[in-house]
Write an enzyme that holds these catalytic residues in place. Structure first.
Site, PDB file in Angstrom:
ATOM      1  CD  GLU A  86     -18.289  85.810   6.513  1.00 21.59           C
ATOM      2  OE1 GLU A  86     -18.884  84.842   5.988  1.00 21.59           O
ATOM      3  OE2 GLU A  86     -18.348  86.064   7.709  1.00 21.59           O
TER       4      GLU A  86
ATOM      5  N   GLY B 294     -14.736  76.064   5.342  1.00 19.34           N
ATOM      6  CA  GLY B 294     -15.592  74.898   5.135  1.00 19.34           C
ATOM      7  C   GLY B 294     -16.714  75.180   4.143  1.00 19.34           C
ATOM      8  CB  ALA B 295     -19.683  75.728   3.717  1.00 17.36           C
TER       9      ALA B 295
ATOM     10  CD  GLU C 259     -22.527  83.166   5.907  1.00 21.01           C
ATOM     11  OE1 GLU C 259     -21.646  82.288   5.769  1.00 21.01           O
ATOM     12  OE2 GLU C 259     -22.412  84.122   6.705  1.00 21.01           O
ATOM     13  CG  ASN C 260     -21.684  83.181  -0.995  1.00 20.71           C
ATOM     14  OD1 ASN C 260     -21.010  84.040  -0.457  1.00 20.71           O
ATOM     15  ND2 ASN C 260     -21.186  82.008  -1.373  1.00 20.71           N
TER      16      ASN C 260
ATOM     17  CD  GLU D  57     -21.958  77.819   5.899  1.00 19.73           C
ATOM     18  OE1 GLU D  57     -22.294  79.018   5.915  1.00 19.73           O
ATOM     19  OE2 GLU D  57     -20.972  77.394   6.538  1.00 19.73           O
TER      20      GLU D  57
ATOM     21  CG  HIS E 290     -24.932  81.825   8.351  1.00 16.97           C
ATOM     22  ND1 HIS E 290     -24.828  82.587   9.496  1.00 16.97           N
ATOM     23  CD2 HIS E 290     -23.756  81.140   8.258  1.00 16.97           C
ATOM     24  CE1 HIS E 290     -23.644  82.358  10.063  1.00 16.97           C
ATOM     25  NE2 HIS E 290     -22.973  81.481   9.337  1.00 16.97           N
TER      26      HIS E 290
ATOM     27  CD  GLU F 294     -20.176  82.640  11.103  1.00 17.95           C
ATOM     28  OE1 GLU F 294     -20.659  81.510  11.372  1.00 17.95           O
ATOM     29  OE2 GLU F 294     -20.142  83.077   9.933  1.00 17.95           O
TER      30      GLU F 294
END
Ligand code: BES
Ligand code: ZN
Length: 882
Positions: free
Chosen positions: A126, A266-267, A269-270, A303, A306, A325
């Site tokens: 992303e 930060g992280a 969400e794959n 995450e 998401h 988001e």
């Protein structure tokens, strides 16, 4: 490869459906440390909604090896390849495209696409990173079912992960092994992920409401194996919470989280394989603070959430970013509120909004939560998209009520499951489920700037009527001069002189409103609300729980604020009244500093703080928030021009005066709280520790050597990082051998732990002592610091430039010059991180003439550089345009 493309602006109005779609994507990765070979087999077909007959794929920094259509290798004249795209003219309506590329993860310092973090190989796709892995229609409205095979040396990369469920694995004779992953849920390329390395795995499991058994796995560097528990329990909390609160279940056999040390954000969400910045997942009491624990819980939740708000229902294009988001931030905020103290969470969120988002909305990069254009999407992962986006969805919830909102989200998820949609689709689901018209409300999506509500009241004692007049306006923002009235939910209540709630009956209403708080809708530029049967003059409590992201302009006396501080039954407004009272006092003090007159702290505020301290044990968390003075940055945004030095002195003076006047109370409270027993992370203990450390912070402003000893003692005896770090951050404000010694000892103790070392860098960078820039420059040469590691950069450079106003804005211009040097160096390595650091100058127009001149020169120097990244180019040109 030559970069011939000039940064180009993209417009939402130009959106066109994709010309070709991908149904299936079969990817094979052959990993080696210097080069990775990617074979991609795509089942493609022409989109009936498309326009062009040519098929254009995105691709950057790729070496094309071969390209085949339906098994036939294409000749050089059958396609065109540029440094950002691959064009195939008029392929068949349905075909299989096979492409081989080579990529070079070792050279990838931008940390987009496939890259190395230590010996680990991982991806970040992303928003537009997948195009650095293979040629592909890299846009979120192209959704495919992915099957991913990975082949690599078994010793170097024993663990090989991708999205979905494990579908096969085996060995080769040459020392390599392979795995195959299959993700049955169609997804856009930005949710693709791959990880390979030698990792420790902590496992657990979760049974969903419908009985699906899900394997949970956290992968970390082996030395961090003892830091996984908190993230795992947070994950289980989040999975349960989403089932209960939103009716959303998990949908794969396995959910994996991987911690990596080099990560731009930060992280991420794959699907089924979240990748986390190690700082946002690893925790142990000795190395992580309460804030870390709190933050990790919310990032893990974010995450995870998401999976529905982002993955199952995704964005049609990147202009819709707030769709996933903003909504997901609201969801993680609700989750944190439910897991801990809701009142404290709201205060934290509003503080963040006012400190950062209001500044962004008042500055050169101001944009609506659904922007109309951008140059670099990486620059639009902003506090506006996130935090204001969450506020806007939160207002929908306030307007519809809990149940109406749930009806809306149910319809949204059901209607759009498996689709790539827009914010309009989200609103439509809310409207249809509740039979309401949100056309005016939708202006929140297209209008930038923080609205201001100007409030006047009048009590008519002869008629027992109370008139409340609210006028709304919104300042002009770049490219958007004219503003239209917004639809604003304003929660309010009335209090009598004893502090009790008064009945609220508007003119025309048969009965008084049943609750203590009611929501008024302000939708016109000016509106008057008349309350009847009001027997005595009320005190107004407005914008309860911060029901809309607006600024309030209302004349309030200090005694009125003190009354609300003590009596409002809305805890947010009690806190807000305390902040407004402090700001009133501080602004007076700033004036006195500027006029070089005597600084007097009104008795009123000392008395109020004393009352707050007296009730500290009833609600230690809220009391800590009340005792915490507004940040220097927030104060700077309130004063024109922002005099950083005067603000710093005034704030310190108030803090010291309060500490001197209330020393006894601070000391008693500190001693009482200084024995919470073994470290546990829960809202109660956290509240006590933060109140204790707040007392210590006040006590040290008295410059009393006894207090320094108290601080050192706490650091020595602490069994947890919260208390240790609190001690160190307080100490670095005091010049002396004790501080130097403590700083050195801290490093010696924690040098092996990169998360703790980042705290050590950050604490030093924030010190307001005059030699800090010299220290920061020295630390850049320290073995603990690497300019290619985003966490190091944020800890040292980010903290100095953003959270150390007196030093960064030093009148000799040294801070600005330092920033320019760092931006130019970083832009060549990691443009996203460079552009973010430049954000430290967002509010540059609020400073005095002299500083503005210096900043302007600094910005011009950056703008003049040849070959700037589009990231930095966009920010610097927009800054210079105002
Ligand atoms: N989708 C983002 C991560 C992301 C952002 C990737 C920008 C690439 C570019 C993720 O869901 C996210 O929002 N992460 C936040 C933390 C979250 C708790 C608000 C982050 O990384 O800061
Ligand atoms: Zn997110």
């Amino acid at each position: 490869m030559l970069n011939t493309t000039q940064p180009k602006e993209v417009f939402l109005a130009d959106y066109q459906a994709p010309d070709y779609l991908v149904d299936q994507a079969a990817l094979t990765f052959e990993l080696a440390s210097d080069m990775t070979r990617v074979r991609s087999v795509l089942s493609m077909r022409k989109n009936p909604q498309g326009q062009l007959n040519d098929c254009v794929l995105d691709g950057e920094q790729l070496k094309l090896i071969s390209i085949k259509i339906d098994g036939r290798e294409l000749q050089g004249n059958e396609y065109q390849c540029t440094d950002s795209a691959l064009l195939i003219s008029s392929p068949p309506d349905k075909f299989e495209l096979e492409i081989e590329t080579e990529i070079f993860p070792e050279k990838n310092t931008a940390l987009e696409g496939l890259y190395h973090s230590g010996r680990l190989l991982c991806t970040q796709c992303e928003a537009e990173g997948f195009r650095r892995i293979t040629y592909y229609p890299d846009r979120p409205d192209v959704m495919a079912v992915f099957t991913v095979s990975i082949v690599a040396d078994k010793v170097l990369w024993p663990i090989m992960l991708s999205n979905g469920n494990l579908d096969g694995q085996g060995q080769f004779d040459d020392g390599r092994h392979w795995v195959r992953w299959h993700d049955p849920h169609p997804k856009p390329s930005y949710l693709f992920a791959l990880v390979a390395g030698d990792l420790y795995c902590q496992q657990d499991s979760f049974v969903t409401a419908s009985g699906r058994q899900v394997q949970l796995e956290i992968f970390v560097d082996p030395e961090n194996s003892h830091k996984c528990d908190h993230a795992l329990s947070s994950l289980k909390q989040a999975m349960k919470w989403d089932e209960e609160k939103y009716g959303r279940e998990y949908d794969l056999d396995v959910f994996m989280i991987v911690a990596v040390n080099d990560f731009n954000m930060g992280a991420m969400e794959n699907k089924g394989l979240n990748i986390f910045n190690s700082a946002c997942v690893l925790a142990s009491p000795e190395t992580a603070t309460d804030n870390d624990y709190y933050m990790i819980q919310s990032v893990v939740g974010h995450e995870y959430f998401h999976n529905w708000s982002g993955n199952r229902v995704t964005c049609r294009d990147w202009f819709q970013l707030s769709l996933k988001e903003g909504f997901t931030v609201l969801r993680d905020q609700q989750f944190s509120a439910d897991m801990n103290s809701a009142a404290v969470k709201r205060i934290d969120d509003v503080n963040q909004l006012r400190n950062l988002q209001f500044a962004e909305d008042a500055g050169p990069m101001a944009h609506p939560i659904r922007p109309a254009s951008f140059i670099e999407i990486g620059n639009f992962y902003t506090v506006t998209i996130y935090e204001k986006g969450a506020e806007v969805v939160g207002m929908i919830k306030t307007i519809l009520g809990e149940q109406g909102f749930r009806k809306g989200t149910d319809l949204y998820f059901e209607r759009h499951d498996g689709q790539a949609v827009t914010t309009d689709d989200f609103i439509k689901a809310m409207e249809d489920a509740n039979d309401i018209d949100f056309s005016q409300f939708k202006r929140w999506y297209t209008q930038a700037g923080t609205p201001e509500l100007t409030v006047t009241t009048h009590y008519d004692s002869s008629a027992n009527r109370y008139h409340l007049r609210i006028e709304q306006s919104c300042p002009a923002t770049p490219g958007q001069k004219e503003k239209q009235p917004l639809y604003i939910p304003v929660a309010m209540g009335l209090l009598n002189k004893q502090g009790d709630a008064m009945a609220m009956q508007l003119e025309g209403e048969e009965n008084a409103y049943p609750d203590e708080t009611r929501v008024l809708i302000v939708s016109e530029q000016q509106q008057e609300f008349t309350f009847i049967n009001v027997a005595t003059e009320p005190v107004l409590s407005l914008l309860r729980n911060f029901s809309a992201p607006v600024n309030l302009s209302m004349a309030r006396t200090n005694s009125e604020l003190a009354f609300l501080m003590a009596n409002d039954n809305d805890s947010f407004n009690r806190w807000d009244a305390s902040q407004r009272l402090v700001i009133n006092v501080l602004m007076q003090l700033v004036e006195s500093v500027r006029a070089a007159t005597v600084l007097t702290v009104p008795d009123e505020i000392i008395k109020q703080f004393s009352l707050v301290l007296a009730k500290a044990e009833e609600a230690p968390d809220l009391v800590t928030k009340m005792l915490t003075l507004p940040s220097e940055n927030y104060l700077a945004a309130q004063a024109k021009p922002a005099d950083v030095d005067a603000i710093h002195s005034a704030r310190n003076h108030l803090k010291r005066s309060l500490a001197q006047a209330l020393k006894q109370q601070f000391t008693t409270l500190y001693d009482k709280l200084n024995s919470t027993g073994n470290y546990r992370f829960n809202a109660d203990d956290m509240a006590k520790r933060s109140l204790k450390n707040c007392c210590l912070d006040y006590l040290l402003t008295t410059q009393d050597p006894m207090q320094v000893q108290r601080c050192l003692k706490q650091m020595k005896q602490a069994d947890n990082m919260t208390d240790t770090l609190a001690g160190l951050s307080i100490l670095v404000e005091y010049e002396g051998p004790e501080t130097e010694h403590a700083v050195r000892a801290f490093y010696e103790q924690w040098q092996h732990d990169r998360q703790v070392v980042d705290k050590w860098l950050a604490v030093q960078a924030k010190s307001s002592l005059p030699n800090t820039l010299v220290r920061v420059k020295g630390l850049m040469k320290h073995p603990a610091f690497s300019i290619t590691n985003p966490n190091n950069v944020r800890a040292l450079l980010g903290q100095f430039c953003r959270n150390n106003p007196v030093n960064f804005h030093a009148l000799d211009g040294s801070g600005y010059q330092f920033l320019v040097e760092q931006i130019l160096q970083l832009d060549k390595l990691n443009p996203q991180i460079a552009a973010r650091l430049l954000g430290a100058l967002n509010s540059w127009r609020q400073y005095d003439e002299q500083r503005q001149q210096m900043i302007k020169q600094a910005l011009q120097k950056i703008a003049e550089q040849p070959e700037l990244s589009s990231d930095v180019y966009e920010v610097v040109t927009k800054y210079l345009a105002v």
